[in-house]
Write a protein that holds these residues in place. Sequence first.
Motif, PDB file in Angstrom:
ATOM      1  N   ASN A 367     -26.551 -16.329 -20.839  1.00  0.00           N
ATOM      2  CA  ASN A 367     -26.921 -15.307 -21.769  1.00  0.00           C
ATOM      3  C   ASN A 367     -26.196 -15.627 -23.156  1.00  0.00           C
ATOM      4  OD1 ASN A 367     -28.868 -14.200 -20.246  1.00  0.00           O
ATOM      5  ND2 ASN A 367     -27.342 -12.597 -19.359  1.00  0.00           N
ATOM      6  N   ASN A 368     -25.058 -15.785 -23.136  1.00  0.00           N
ATOM      7  CA  ASN A 368     -24.318 -16.044 -24.397  1.00  0.00           C
ATOM      8  C   ASN A 368     -23.299 -17.536 -24.376  1.00  0.00           C
ATOM      9  OD1 ASN A 368     -21.782 -15.025 -22.873  1.00  0.00           O
ATOM     10  ND2 ASN A 368     -22.634 -13.032 -23.483  1.00  0.00           N
ATOM     11  N   ALA A 369     -22.470 -17.563 -25.348  1.00  0.00           N
ATOM     12  CA  ALA A 369     -21.793 -18.715 -25.225  1.00  0.00           C
ATOM     13  C   ALA A 369     -20.432 -18.781 -24.200  1.00  0.00           C
ATOM     14  CB  ALA A 369     -21.085 -18.905 -26.719  1.00  0.00           C
ATOM     15  N   THR A 370     -19.877 -17.539 -24.437  1.00  0.00           N
ATOM     16  CA  THR A 370     -18.649 -17.381 -23.559  1.00  0.00           C
ATOM     17  C   THR A 370     -18.949 -17.536 -22.065  1.00  0.00           C
ATOM     18  OG1 THR A 370     -18.894 -15.138 -23.604  1.00  0.00           O
ATOM     19  CG2 THR A 370     -17.391 -16.320 -25.198  1.00  0.00           C
ATOM     20  N   SER A 371     -20.106 -17.037 -21.747  1.00  0.00           N
ATOM     21  CA  SER A 371     -20.462 -16.976 -20.214  1.00  0.00           C
ATOM     22  C   SER A 371     -20.748 -18.278 -19.550  1.00  0.00           C
ATOM     23  CB  SER A 371     -21.670 -16.027 -19.921  1.00  0.00           C
ATOM     24  OG  SER A 371     -22.831 -16.550 -20.574  1.00  0.00           O
ATOM     25  N   SER A 372     -20.818 -19.299 -20.475  1.00  0.00           N
ATOM     26  CA  SER A 372     -20.907 -20.896 -20.195  1.00  0.00           C
ATOM     27  C   SER A 372     -19.448 -21.175 -19.208  1.00  0.00           C
ATOM     28  CB  SER A 372     -20.924 -21.714 -20.873  1.00  0.00           C
ATOM     29  OG  SER A 372     -19.923 -21.519 -22.018  1.00  0.00           O
ATOM     30  N   ILE A 373     -18.376 -20.508 -19.534  1.00  0.00           N
ATOM     31  CA  ILE A 373     -17.177 -20.826 -18.832  1.00  0.00           C
ATOM     32  C   ILE A 373     -17.354 -20.391 -17.422  1.00  0.00           C
ATOM     33  CG2 ILE A 373     -14.647 -20.091 -18.585  1.00  0.00           C
ATOM     34  CD1 ILE A 373     -15.022 -22.161 -20.816  1.00  0.00           C
ATOM     35  N   ASP A 374     -17.792 -19.318 -17.283  1.00  0.00           N
ATOM     36  CA  ASP A 374     -18.146 -18.702 -15.794  1.00  0.00           C
ATOM     37  C   ASP A 374     -19.046 -19.542 -15.175  1.00  0.00           C
ATOM     38  OD1 ASP A 374     -16.408 -16.329 -15.940  1.00  0.00           O
ATOM     39  OD2 ASP A 374     -17.710 -15.236 -17.058  1.00  0.00           O
ATOM     40  N   ARG A 375     -20.335 -19.933 -15.658  1.00  0.00           N
ATOM     41  CA  ARG A 375     -21.060 -20.871 -15.250  1.00  0.00           C
ATOM     42  C   ARG A 375     -20.666 -22.079 -14.727  1.00  0.00           C
ATOM     43  NH1 ARG A 375     -25.185 -21.979 -12.079  1.00  0.00           N
ATOM     44  NH2 ARG A 375     -26.652 -23.361 -12.828  1.00  0.00           N
ATOM     45  N   SER A 444     -49.480 -10.785 -38.994  1.00  0.00           N
ATOM     46  CA  SER A 444     -48.180 -10.786 -37.996  1.00  0.00           C
ATOM     47  C   SER A 444     -47.172 -10.263 -39.116  1.00  0.00           C
ATOM     48  CB  SER A 444     -47.836 -11.844 -37.364  1.00  0.00           C
ATOM     49  OG  SER A 444     -47.492 -12.985 -38.131  1.00  0.00           O
ATOM     50  N   GLY A 445     -47.071 -10.747 -40.210  1.00  0.00           N
ATOM     51  CA  GLY A 445     -45.957 -10.478 -41.287  1.00  0.00           C
ATOM     52  C   GLY A 445     -44.885 -11.191 -40.950  1.00  0.00           C
ATOM     53  N   TYR A 446     -45.068 -12.326 -40.121  1.00  0.00           N
ATOM     54  CA  TYR A 446     -44.130 -13.418 -39.887  1.00  0.00           C
ATOM     55  C   TYR A 446     -44.749 -14.857 -40.072  1.00  0.00           C
ATOM     56  CZ  TYR A 446     -41.306  -9.742 -37.626  1.00  0.00           C
ATOM     57  OH  TYR A 446     -40.694  -8.420 -37.282  1.00  0.00           O
ATOM     58  N   ARG A 447     -43.991 -15.748 -40.561  1.00  0.00           N
ATOM     59  CA  ARG A 447     -44.204 -16.957 -40.554  1.00  0.00           C
ATOM     60  C   ARG A 447     -43.313 -18.130 -40.542  1.00  0.00           C
ATOM     61  NH1 ARG A 447     -48.763 -20.298 -41.912  1.00  0.00           N
ATOM     62  NH2 ARG A 447     -48.350 -22.331 -42.815  1.00  0.00           N
ATOM     63  N   GLY A 448     -43.030 -18.897 -39.514  1.00  0.00           N
ATOM     64  CA  GLY A 448     -41.853 -19.815 -39.147  1.00  0.00           C
ATOM     65  C   GLY A 448     -40.983 -18.934 -38.370  1.00  0.00           C
ATOM     66  N   ARG A 449     -39.593 -19.628 -38.043  1.00  0.00           N
ATOM     67  CA  ARG A 449     -38.756 -19.314 -37.270  1.00  0.00           C
ATOM     68  C   ARG A 449     -37.293 -19.770 -37.645  1.00  0.00           C
ATOM     69  NH1 ARG A 449     -39.873 -19.364 -30.948  1.00  0.00           N
ATOM     70  NH2 ARG A 449     -40.516 -21.344 -31.383  1.00  0.00           N
ATOM     71  N   LEU A 450     -36.170 -18.965 -37.638  1.00  0.00           N
ATOM     72  CA  LEU A 450     -34.981 -19.387 -37.825  1.00  0.00           C
ATOM     73  C   LEU A 450     -33.881 -19.207 -36.807  1.00  0.00           C
ATOM     74  CD1 LEU A 450     -33.252 -17.218 -40.339  1.00  0.00           C
ATOM     75  CD2 LEU A 450     -35.541 -16.538 -39.717  1.00  0.00           C
ATOM     76  N   ALA A 451     -32.886 -19.829 -36.728  1.00  0.00           N
ATOM     77  CA  ALA A 451     -31.979 -19.592 -35.612  1.00  0.00           C
ATOM     78  C   ALA A 451     -30.863 -18.751 -36.015  1.00  0.00           C
ATOM     79  CB  ALA A 451     -31.487 -20.986 -35.071  1.00  0.00           C
ATOM     80  N   VAL A 452     -30.406 -17.958 -34.758  1.00  0.00           N
ATOM     81  CA  VAL A 452     -29.098 -17.083 -35.007  1.00  0.00           C
ATOM     82  C   VAL A 452     -28.100 -17.896 -33.932  1.00  0.00           C
ATOM     83  CG1 VAL A 452     -30.169 -14.960 -35.742  1.00  0.00           C
ATOM     84  CG2 VAL A 452     -29.969 -15.511 -33.338  1.00  0.00           C
ATOM     85  N   TYR A 453     -26.957 -17.711 -34.267  1.00  0.00           N
ATOM     86  CA  TYR A 453     -25.941 -18.709 -33.576  1.00  0.00           C
ATOM     87  C   TYR A 453     -24.897 -17.953 -33.193  1.00  0.00           C
ATOM     88  CZ  TYR A 453     -28.512 -22.600 -35.432  1.00  0.00           C
ATOM     89  OH  TYR A 453     -29.691 -23.537 -35.601  1.00  0.00           O
ATOM     90  N   GLU A 454     -24.170 -18.422 -31.985  1.00  0.00           N
ATOM     91  CA  GLU A 454     -22.809 -17.848 -31.692  1.00  0.00           C
ATOM     92  C   GLU A 454     -21.887 -19.254 -31.221  1.00  0.00           C
ATOM     93  OE1 GLU A 454     -22.493 -14.360 -28.974  1.00  0.00           O
ATOM     94  OE2 GLU A 454     -21.915 -16.108 -27.380  1.00  0.00           O
ATOM     95  N   LEU A 455     -20.970 -19.475 -32.065  1.00  0.00           N
ATOM     96  CA  LEU A 455     -20.240 -20.459 -32.076  1.00  0.00           C
ATOM     97  C   LEU A 455     -18.657 -20.247 -31.350  1.00  0.00           C
ATOM     98  CD1 LEU A 455     -22.180 -21.666 -34.061  1.00  0.00           C
ATOM     99  CD2 LEU A 455     -20.318 -22.844 -35.002  1.00  0.00           C
ATOM    100  N   PHE A 456     -18.482 -20.946 -29.969  1.00  0.00           N
ATOM    101  CA  PHE A 456     -17.461 -20.432 -29.230  1.00  0.00           C
ATOM    102  C   PHE A 456     -16.432 -21.808 -29.254  1.00  0.00           C
ATOM    103  CE2 PHE A 456     -16.174 -20.207 -24.819  1.00  0.00           C
ATOM    104  CZ  PHE A 456     -15.004 -19.532 -24.846  1.00  0.00           C
ATOM    105  N   PRO A 457     -15.505 -22.027 -29.957  1.00  0.00           N
ATOM    106  CA  PRO A 457     -14.655 -23.241 -29.982  1.00  0.00           C
ATOM    107  C   PRO A 457     -13.738 -22.708 -28.904  1.00  0.00           C
ATOM    108  CG  PRO A 457     -14.111 -21.784 -31.781  1.00  0.00           C
ATOM    109  CD  PRO A 457     -15.215 -21.057 -31.332  1.00  0.00           C
ATOM    110  N   ILE A 458     -12.968 -23.782 -28.035  1.00  0.00           N
ATOM    111  CA  ILE A 458     -12.202 -23.474 -26.895  1.00  0.00           C
ATOM    112  C   ILE A 458     -10.880 -23.732 -27.637  1.00  0.00           C
ATOM    113  CG2 ILE A 458     -11.780 -24.317 -24.753  1.00  0.00           C
ATOM    114  CD1 ILE A 458     -14.350 -23.420 -25.027  1.00  0.00           C
ATOM    115  N   THR A 459     -10.180 -22.464 -27.862  1.00  0.00           N
ATOM    116  CA  THR A 459      -8.948 -22.652 -28.509  1.00  0.00           C
ATOM    117  C   THR A 459      -7.724 -22.774 -27.409  1.00  0.00           C
ATOM    118  OG1 THR A 459      -8.956 -20.269 -28.525  1.00  0.00           O
ATOM    119  CG2 THR A 459      -9.947 -21.299 -30.316  1.00  0.00           C
TER     120      THR A 459
END
Length: 520
Positions: A367-375, A444-459
């Motif tokens: 679901n998100n970046a940090t849960s990749s550790i649990d996975r 539709s009021g929409y044309r094209g898509r763009l991405a939203v991101y969550e960056l999780f560096p392993i500190t």
Amino acid sequence: METAHPHEPERLHLLSMEIDPHVVRLVPREMAQRFRLVAVGQEKDALILAMEDPLDVIATDTIAANTGYEVTPRQANADDITSTIDKYYSDTIDIEQSIQSIVDVEVANGAGGIVDPEQLSIDPDDAPVIRLVNLILLQAMEERASDIHIEPREKSLAVRLRVDGVLREILPPPKRMQWAITSRIKILAGLDIAERRLPQDGSCRVRIMHRVVDIRISTIPTLYGEKVVMRLLDKENLKTNLEDLGFDVASLDMINKAISQPHGMILLTGPTGSGKTTTLYSALTKINSPDKNIMTVEDPVEYELAGVNQVSARPTIGLDFAAALRSFLRQDPDVILVGEIRDLETAAIGIKAAQTGHLVFSTLHTNNATSSIDRLLNIGVEPYLLCTSLNLVIAQRLVRRICSDCKEPYEPDPALVARFRRVLPDAGDVTFYHGAGCDNCSGSGYRGRLAVYELFPITREIRNLVLSGDLGSGIRDQAIADGMQTLLISGMGKVKAGLTTLDEVLSVAMESDSASKQPD
């Protein structure tokens, strides 16, 4: 005022009608000109024809035989018909001509073979179904569709296009042509047209409007016949520049630093269709050079990258991700991409590669970046191995972009504005925008898509938490304290910039951020 004779078909006033151009093109231009008629609409499985002489049986029978539709004739003024033909056919390629350019096909079946070109020849008896399939492909390309769904129903055959992540129906073919359409598509994909009980997968390459498009085709038996899904992979629309994907400057610097490392693992997470492949390909393109040996194993290869050695996984013969990875390590690679980490074996080999001087890219479904550790820990990866190999995790989603042709300011629901203010309390004065709906975006009021991101560096702090076993919310809290921008914050930033809407961001980022400390 004109009055119709009681026994004459209804008269149409063409110049005041809004006509779907795709309906018009169901009738070849030469036939429209020859019989002085034009297709203007559809009622159930019948084409409505505006005709100078609606009692011309030869004309109606010819159109019915040629298109596969029943015909409902309506009378119209001869000059209006001529004007309509000129309007709708003048700037288009006639369907008969488009067949020649579209059916320039290289067909690869599941075994990688090439279908005999003789099977792709145009037989006069097959022309109507060929035209229908080609018309669907043309419309899908014109509307920037990523997928075509052909769905049999009890009394109809539905066709839906996925545009900007949303499915919508288009003009359906007649139900009686269901088997012929499915068979035509199977022939293009090199599939067995006699096998209707089992799912089948294939692919083909077509040239549509001078653009080469790879198509992945999947069939599956349903209650009322075989459902077909075609995934359109248009290389011309593939963005392989990280700068074009919507990262802010700080995020872009973090990614460039991670992909410039000589070893380590970089993971992308997100659901199917969230743009992970595009981001991965963009990263590979950024670091691709003659002095690097880059190898990928994908299921399947979606786009061909020049200078990259790409392998399609074939689990049925034992070539799964783990087997390919083991072979890659004997191929002197510098960079490895494995399509997805699904099990401990694949994860273990990938981590080993990351620890022995290779840069490894892969994906996870979390679901998100940090849960990749649990996975990764849940599938059996040892914490110390994870800490010494993982460099960066990127979670992403796609949101629809507001149509630039009908973009306008608006006042959102106060409850949505309150959520925005809680997420970005320092946003200041913000003008919210949405699309009013226009022809360019099909309302539709929409044309094209763009991405939203969550960056999780392993500190260092994150590594200490993993080694100490303090998992769950502790890792996410630390990541946010380290400055991680969550998906929700990233999306709200796109809202502030006037690129998308609050509704759109909350539809994709709310659930994945529910476990974070960011208020919703």
